[in-house]
Design a protein around this motif. Structure first.
Motif, PDB file in Angstrom:
ATOM      1  N   ALA A  32       7.437 -12.604 -15.191  1.00  0.00           N
ATOM      2  CA  ALA A  32       7.437 -14.071 -15.215  1.00  0.00           C
ATOM      3  C   ALA A  32       8.394 -14.666 -14.190  1.00  0.00           C
ATOM      4  O   ALA A  32       8.210 -15.787 -13.736  1.00  0.00           O
ATOM      5  CB  ALA A  32       7.790 -14.567 -16.612  1.00  0.00           C
ATOM      6  N   ASN A  33       9.442 -13.927 -13.807  1.00  0.00           N
ATOM      7  CA  ASN A  33      10.408 -14.454 -12.832  1.00  0.00           C
ATOM      8  C   ASN A  33      10.078 -14.037 -11.395  1.00  0.00           C
ATOM      9  O   ASN A  33      10.897 -14.204 -10.496  1.00  0.00           O
ATOM     10  CB  ASN A  33      11.836 -14.033 -13.192  1.00  0.00           C
ATOM     11  N   GLY A  34       8.878 -13.471 -11.157  1.00  0.00           N
ATOM     12  CA  GLY A  34       8.455 -13.113  -9.806  1.00  0.00           C
ATOM     13  C   GLY A  34       8.763 -11.684  -9.403  1.00  0.00           C
ATOM     14  O   GLY A  34       8.379 -11.244  -8.324  1.00  0.00           O
ATOM     15  N   TYR A  35       9.438 -10.942 -10.259  1.00  0.00           N
ATOM     16  CA  TYR A  35       9.839  -9.555  -9.961  1.00  0.00           C
ATOM     17  C   TYR A  35       8.611  -8.669  -9.761  1.00  0.00           C
ATOM     18  O   TYR A  35       7.666  -8.697 -10.556  1.00  0.00           O
ATOM     19  CB  TYR A  35      10.684  -9.021 -11.103  1.00  0.00           C
ATOM     20  N   GLN A  36       8.634  -7.879  -8.662  1.00  0.00           N
ATOM     21  CA  GLN A  36       7.549  -6.940  -8.387  1.00  0.00           C
ATOM     22  C   GLN A  36       8.107  -5.561  -8.061  1.00  0.00           C
ATOM     23  O   GLN A  36       9.076  -5.438  -7.309  1.00  0.00           O
ATOM     24  CB  GLN A  36       6.700  -7.421  -7.205  1.00  0.00           C
ATOM     25  N   SER A  37       7.503  -4.531  -8.628  1.00  0.00           N
ATOM     26  CA  SER A  37       7.932  -3.161  -8.385  1.00  0.00           C
ATOM     27  C   SER A  37       7.012  -2.225  -9.167  1.00  0.00           C
ATOM     28  O   SER A  37       6.338  -2.657 -10.108  1.00  0.00           O
ATOM     29  CB  SER A  37       9.384  -2.979  -8.847  1.00  0.00           C
ATOM     30  N   LEU A  38       6.956  -0.961  -8.750  1.00  0.00           N
ATOM     31  CA  LEU A  38       6.317   0.074  -9.558  1.00  0.00           C
ATOM     32  C   LEU A  38       7.411   0.827 -10.294  1.00  0.00           C
ATOM     33  O   LEU A  38       8.421   1.199  -9.683  1.00  0.00           O
ATOM     34  CB  LEU A  38       5.532   1.057  -8.675  1.00  0.00           C
ATOM     35  N   HIS A  39       7.232   1.049 -11.583  1.00  0.00           N
ATOM     36  CA  HIS A  39       8.207   1.806 -12.375  1.00  0.00           C
ATOM     37  C   HIS A  39       7.522   3.065 -12.903  1.00  0.00           C
ATOM     38  O   HIS A  39       6.429   2.989 -13.467  1.00  0.00           O
ATOM     39  CB  HIS A  39       8.702   0.985 -13.576  1.00  0.00           C
ATOM     40  N   THR A  40       8.159   4.184 -12.747  1.00  0.00           N
ATOM     41  CA  THR A  40       7.626   5.416 -13.320  1.00  0.00           C
ATOM     42  C   THR A  40       8.783   6.290 -13.794  1.00  0.00           C
ATOM     43  O   THR A  40       9.916   6.143 -13.323  1.00  0.00           O
ATOM     44  CB  THR A  40       6.748   6.179 -12.303  1.00  0.00           C
ATOM     45  N   VAL A  41       8.508   7.156 -14.748  1.00  0.00           N
ATOM     46  CA  VAL A  41       9.516   8.095 -15.249  1.00  0.00           C
ATOM     47  C   VAL A  41       8.992   9.507 -15.019  1.00  0.00           C
ATOM     48  O   VAL A  41       7.846   9.820 -15.379  1.00  0.00           O
ATOM     49  CB  VAL A  41       9.812   7.863 -16.746  1.00  0.00           C
ATOM     50  N   LEU A  42       9.819  10.344 -14.406  1.00  0.00           N
ATOM     51  CA  LEU A  42       9.427  11.720 -14.069  1.00  0.00           C
ATOM     52  C   LEU A  42      10.292  12.704 -14.854  1.00  0.00           C
ATOM     53  O   LEU A  42      11.411  12.378 -15.252  1.00  0.00           O
ATOM     54  CB  LEU A  42       9.618  11.964 -12.568  1.00  0.00           C
ATOM     55  N   LEU A  43       9.760  13.897 -15.034  1.00  0.00           N
ATOM     56  CA  LEU A  43      10.544  14.960 -15.667  1.00  0.00           C
ATOM     57  C   LEU A  43      11.217  15.744 -14.550  1.00  0.00           C
ATOM     58  O   LEU A  43      10.562  16.432 -13.760  1.00  0.00           O
ATOM     59  CB  LEU A  43       9.636  15.873 -16.497  1.00  0.00           C
ATOM     60  N   MET A  81       0.834  -1.202   0.000  1.00  0.00           N
ATOM     61  CA  MET A  81       0.000   0.000   0.000  1.00  0.00           C
ATOM     62  C   MET A  81       0.866   1.247   0.000  1.00  0.00           C
ATOM     63  O   MET A  81       0.576   2.230  -0.691  1.00  0.00           O
ATOM     64  CB  MET A  81      -0.943  -0.025   1.207  1.00  0.00           C
ATOM     65  N   SER A  82       1.972   1.189   0.768  1.00  0.00           N
ATOM     66  CA  SER A  82       2.884   2.349   0.830  1.00  0.00           C
ATOM     67  C   SER A  82       3.538   2.606  -0.522  1.00  0.00           C
ATOM     68  O   SER A  82       3.882   3.750  -0.843  1.00  0.00           O
ATOM     69  CB  SER A  82       3.962   2.115   1.889  1.00  0.00           C
ATOM     70  N   CYS A  83       3.691   1.544  -1.348  1.00  0.00           N
ATOM     71  CA  CYS A  83       4.269   1.726  -2.691  1.00  0.00           C
ATOM     72  C   CYS A  83       3.396   2.671  -3.512  1.00  0.00           C
ATOM     73  O   CYS A  83       3.903   3.594  -4.168  1.00  0.00           O
ATOM     74  CB  CYS A  83       4.393   0.381  -3.408  1.00  0.00           C
ATOM     75  N   TYR A  84       2.085   2.433  -3.446  1.00  0.00           N
ATOM     76  CA  TYR A  84       1.165   3.267  -4.241  1.00  0.00           C
ATOM     77  C   TYR A  84       1.065   4.680  -3.664  1.00  0.00           C
ATOM     78  O   TYR A  84       0.927   5.653  -4.420  1.00  0.00           O
ATOM     79  CB  TYR A  84      -0.210   2.602  -4.307  1.00  0.00           C
ATOM     80  N   MET A  85       1.157   4.794  -2.330  1.00  0.00           N
ATOM     81  CA  MET A  85       1.155   6.124  -1.710  1.00  0.00           C
ATOM     82  C   MET A  85       2.420   6.880  -2.107  1.00  0.00           C
ATOM     83  O   MET A  85       2.373   8.074  -2.428  1.00  0.00           O
ATOM     84  CB  MET A  85       1.051   5.988  -0.193  1.00  0.00           C
ATOM     85  N   ALA A  86       3.563   6.171  -2.109  1.00  0.00           N
ATOM     86  CA  ALA A  86       4.836   6.798  -2.492  1.00  0.00           C
ATOM     87  C   ALA A  86       4.788   7.233  -3.956  1.00  0.00           C
ATOM     88  O   ALA A  86       5.349   8.273  -4.330  1.00  0.00           O
ATOM     89  CB  ALA A  86       5.991   5.821  -2.266  1.00  0.00           C
ATOM     90  N   LEU A  87       4.100   6.439  -4.784  1.00  0.00           N
ATOM     91  CA  LEU A  87       3.953   6.795  -6.202  1.00  0.00           C
ATOM     92  C   LEU A  87       3.236   8.142  -6.331  1.00  0.00           C
ATOM     93  O   LEU A  87       3.651   9.012  -7.099  1.00  0.00           O
ATOM     94  CB  LEU A  87       3.171   5.708  -6.938  1.00  0.00           C
ATOM     95  N   PHE A 103       4.556   4.531 -17.094  1.00  0.00           N
ATOM     96  CA  PHE A 103       4.302   3.915 -15.790  1.00  0.00           C
ATOM     97  C   PHE A 103       3.996   2.428 -15.989  1.00  0.00           C
ATOM     98  O   PHE A 103       3.225   2.048 -16.864  1.00  0.00           O
ATOM     99  CB  PHE A 103       3.123   4.613 -15.101  1.00  0.00           C
ATOM    100  N   LYS A 104       4.643   1.574 -15.162  1.00  0.00           N
ATOM    101  CA  LYS A 104       4.393   0.132 -15.218  1.00  0.00           C
ATOM    102  C   LYS A 104       4.162  -0.397 -13.807  1.00  0.00           C
ATOM    103  O   LYS A 104       4.938  -0.094 -12.896  1.00  0.00           O
ATOM    104  CB  LYS A 104       5.573  -0.603 -15.862  1.00  0.00           C
ATOM    105  N   ASP A 105       3.097  -1.195 -13.653  1.00  0.00           N
ATOM    106  CA  ASP A 105       2.759  -1.760 -12.346  1.00  0.00           C
ATOM    107  C   ASP A 105       3.092  -3.250 -12.347  1.00  0.00           C
ATOM    108  O   ASP A 105       2.290  -4.087 -12.761  1.00  0.00           O
ATOM    109  CB  ASP A 105       1.270  -1.544 -12.066  1.00  0.00           C
ATOM    110  N   PHE A 106       4.315  -3.579 -11.876  1.00  0.00           N
ATOM    111  CA  PHE A 106       4.713  -4.978 -11.773  1.00  0.00           C
ATOM    112  C   PHE A 106       4.365  -5.570 -10.409  1.00  0.00           C
ATOM    113  O   PHE A 106       4.737  -6.706 -10.119  1.00  0.00           O
ATOM    114  CB  PHE A 106       6.223  -5.129 -12.028  1.00  0.00           C
TER     115      PHE A 106
END
Length: 722
Positions: free
Chosen positions: A314-325, A285-291, A305-308
């Motif tokens: 496929a290898n179990g990797y989880q993370s939020l990816h975003t690109v900022l200016l 939940m804190s991941c989405y708040m931090a986003l 933006f990618k929500d893994f």
């Protein structure tokens, strides 16, 4: 058991520094297990006594270093012990029975598995020894710890590669980049993967590695202040929102820069002009708040933006990816994840291994790896050819994934460029076998449609639908390819048995007998002498051109006692031809030299391994084929023939604008599909076109020719070859 397996109690005061370092790393294990590991060292040291590495160090330093790498990952005691002993079976007098007696069957099995892997040699991803690679992946399927030991072994060998000669360094480096680093990545072990890639890059391309490393250092020196300001701004804003977090700047590796420069055709400046940060928080939940917080601080870049977390890789990797200016006009790449996700991202299947019991839950990387390896085992069981199996595995080993939704909301991960047909087979083999179309985001589309991430896909099936050879050109996943080939091989076998039966019956009929007239005892003796298990194998061999029906008929009759003496009775049916429908594509192929069509007078030629190749009677090559009469098969078209057949049409036209379109329209109007068209001759006045098309029979082709001649732009149209 040898004396070496009965060491005295371990004296901790005389342990070398590298073993004391290992003892510190395995402090997470219970005391009894630590004692077992130290005992393994003493047995390994005695077994390897007198052996040295190329660098001149005692050989035992290598297996202890491998054990240390695995200890850093928190692996269990059996894996650490097996790592220490992993070279003993091949290089020392220690036996598998000795290891099993001292440390148990699990350790012995692990050491045996790694020993077998050590005997494998790989050239490159393209030229890998297919059978060895297959065995390695199936060893992984039996116990993942085997490949974990092998990866740690490879990592330490790469760290100490300097002692090898130049050609060995290059071979091992290439093998590392093309075989072992991708396996580490597929198992989610990104930390080990990254180090293997950089060490492999440095050994394989030392000059390129040096240049890129120096440029990275120079670029970082110029941007350190900017990195610090962004990191501080992110930390302050996250703290202000009462989010416990850790912000770390990320630096691209030399291999990452090099491979992106090559693969994405970008300059070094383009790739380095990006700031990377990782934000680690305490919960999903804190991941989405931090986003939300980082998006409020810096403006996000659209479609980056990618929500893994919701859809893991496929290898179990989880993370939020975003690109900022960012504040300096350059993009900021931010990854947001929990400490648990961080551990899985770095260590993959090895994460938290020591604390996981057999009955306890595996982490997402372990669960996904087991699922993948289970599918590999199924694929291997259904694939006879090792190279075909490896072809399928490569697709899974080097994917660029797309994430798709089923109508029930389940998520499937497929390689990039996967089609709706791949999706159908990913759902279930039966769904794939009977697929006819797909509904993608509620739009009806063909099975060959390539899919994109986020699409909702529903497969439409029909009980009468079955796979066809053209599907192999549509699919990209190993599972789909294996299932389609398995079905086609089964179909080919059925066709071959039926056709072989007709051919043998005809050959026996010509000599006044029949297959039913051959006693079963005679048939069994013949099959045994021919090293065949069943009659079906003999019939299939005949249809595929591996055995001549006349020869088999003569041998069977001779075995029955019909040799010499009386003149064999000649059947009145001997002149009858075998009828074909064209649907026997498993054993029939149609010659490209003459493109036979239903309605043509035809002849079959038995080609070893290929089956019957069908030619037109007037084909120029038939004269040569008739010089081997035993291979010629009398065939004719059945009355009921379906399907499309290739034909070529040579058309002479007046050379003026639009003539090609006019002729093509006439062919299409006759319900013929054009496969290819080329100019054979061309000048200012006239041109000759060669059309390759699909027609149903001679009558259909005649209709196409009539329509083409009526266009008014054609001076001649005729079937080619004549």
């Amino acid at each position: 058991m040898t004396a070496a397996t009965h060491p005295a109690p371990v004296d901790l005061s005389v342990l070398p520094p590298y073993v004391l370092a290992l003892k510190e790393r395995i402090a997470y294990l219970p005391d009894a297990q630590i004692e077992r590991v130290l005992r393994a060292f003493q047995i390994g040291a005695q077994a390897h006594a007198g052996q040295e590495r190329k660098s001149g160090e005692p050989y035992i330093t290598h297996p202890v270093a491998v054990a240390g790498i695995l200890a850093e990952l928190g692996l269990d005691a059996e894996t650490i012990i097996a790592a220490i002993l992993h070279d003993t079976l091949e290089d020392t007098e220690l036996s598998r029975a000795d290891i099993a007696a001292e440390f148990g069957e699990v350790v012995a099995e692990l050491v045996d598995g790694v020993t077998k892997l050590d005997k494998m040699r790989f050239g490159s991803r393209q030229e890998a020894d297919a059978e060895s690679f297959r065995k390695m992946l199936l060893a992984m399927a039996r116990d993942l710890r085997v490949i974990l030991i092998k990866l740690a072994d490879r990592l330490h060998n790469m760290r100490t590669l300097g002692a090898k000669d130049g050609s060995s360094r290059r071979r091992i480096a290439r093998e590392t980049l093309e075989i072992f680093a991708p396996i580490a990545q597929r198992l989610g072990m990104n930390k080990i993967k990254a180090e293997l890639q950089d060490l492999g890059f440095r050994a394989l391309y030392p000059d390129r590695y040096r240049v890129i490393s120096e440029r990275i250092r120079a670029a970082l020196g110029n941007r350190r202040e900017a990195m610090g300001k962004i990191e501080t701004a992110l930390s302050v804003r996250l703290s202000a929102e009462h989010l416990q977090s850790r912000v770390v700047g990320r630096i691209k590796s030399p291999w990452s820069i090099y491979s992106k420069m090559r693969g994405e055709h970008k300059s070094f400046t383009q790739l380095m002009d990006v700031y990377g940060f990782r934000v680690v928080v305490d919960s999903a939940m804190s991941c989405y708040m931090a986003l939300g917080v980082v998006h409020a601080l810096y403006k996000p870049v659209d479609k980056r933006f990618k929500d893994f977390i919701a859809i893991p890789k496929a290898n179990g990797y989880q993370s939020l990816h975003t690109v900022l200016l960012g504040p300096f006009g350059a993009p900021i790449e931010v990854q947001i994840r929990t400490a648990e996700m961080e551990s899985v991202a770095e260590s993959g299947v090895a994460a938290h291994w020591a604390y996981k019991t057999e009955s306890g839950p595996a982490n997402s990387a372990q669960a996904r790896a087991r699922e993948w390896l289970s599918s590999l085992a199924d694929s291997s069981a259904n694939t006879v050819s090792s190279s075909e199996f490896i072809e399928n595995v490569k697709i899974d080993l080097f994917p660029d994934e797309v994430y798709l939704f089923t109508p029930r909301g389940h998520i499937l991960s497929l390689p990039r460029n996967a089609t709706a047909l791949d999706f159908a087979y990913a759902v279930h083999t039966d769904v794939g076998d009977h697929a006819v179309a797909a509904r993608v985001d509620k739009k009806l589309l063909p099975l060959r449609t390539r899919l994109e991430s986020g699409q909702l896909v529903e497969i439409i099936t029909a009980p009468s639908a079955v796979p066809n050879p053209a599907w192999l050109e549509v699919v990209v996943t190993g599972k789909a390819r294996t299932a389609i080939r398995q079905y086609l091989k089964h179909l080919q076998h059925e066709d071959a048995v039926d056709f072989g039966h007709r051919m043998l019956d005809r050959a026996l009929d010509a000599q006044g007998s029949s297959l039913d007239g051959i006693p079963s005892a005679v048939l069994d003796r013949f099959l045994e002498a021919s090293k065949l298990k069943r009659l079906e194998e003999l019939l299939s061999d005949i249809a595929l051109g591996n055995r001549m029906p006349d020869v088999v008929a003569s041998q069977l009759l001779a075995s029955r006692g019909k040799k010499g003496g009386g003149k064999p009775q000649v059947s009145t049916h001997a002149h009858e031809k075998i009828r074909i429908t064209g649907a026997e594509r498993g054993v029939l192929s149609f010659a490209n030299c003459c493109h036979p069509l239903p309605g043509d007078d035809i002849i079959g030629y038995l080609s070893s391994g290929k089956g019957i190749v069908v030619h037109r009677e007037e084909c120029p090559n038939v004269v040569e084929l008739r010089k081997s009469p035993e291979r010629c098969v009398a065939i004719e078209w059945d009355r009921d023939v379906h399907g499309d057949y290739r034909a070529e049409l040579r058309i002479e036209v007046i050379n003026r604008p639009g003539v090609l379109a006019t002729v093509a329209a006439a062919i299409a109007a006759a319900d013929s599909n054009i496969e290819n068209v080329e100019y054979v001759e061309r000048d200012a006045v006239a041109a000759t076109l060669l059309f390759t098309m699909e027609v149903k029979n001679r009558k259909h082709l005649a209709d196409v020719i009539r329509r083409v001649r009526r266009t008014g732009v054609v001076s001649g149209a005729y079937r080619y070859p004549l």
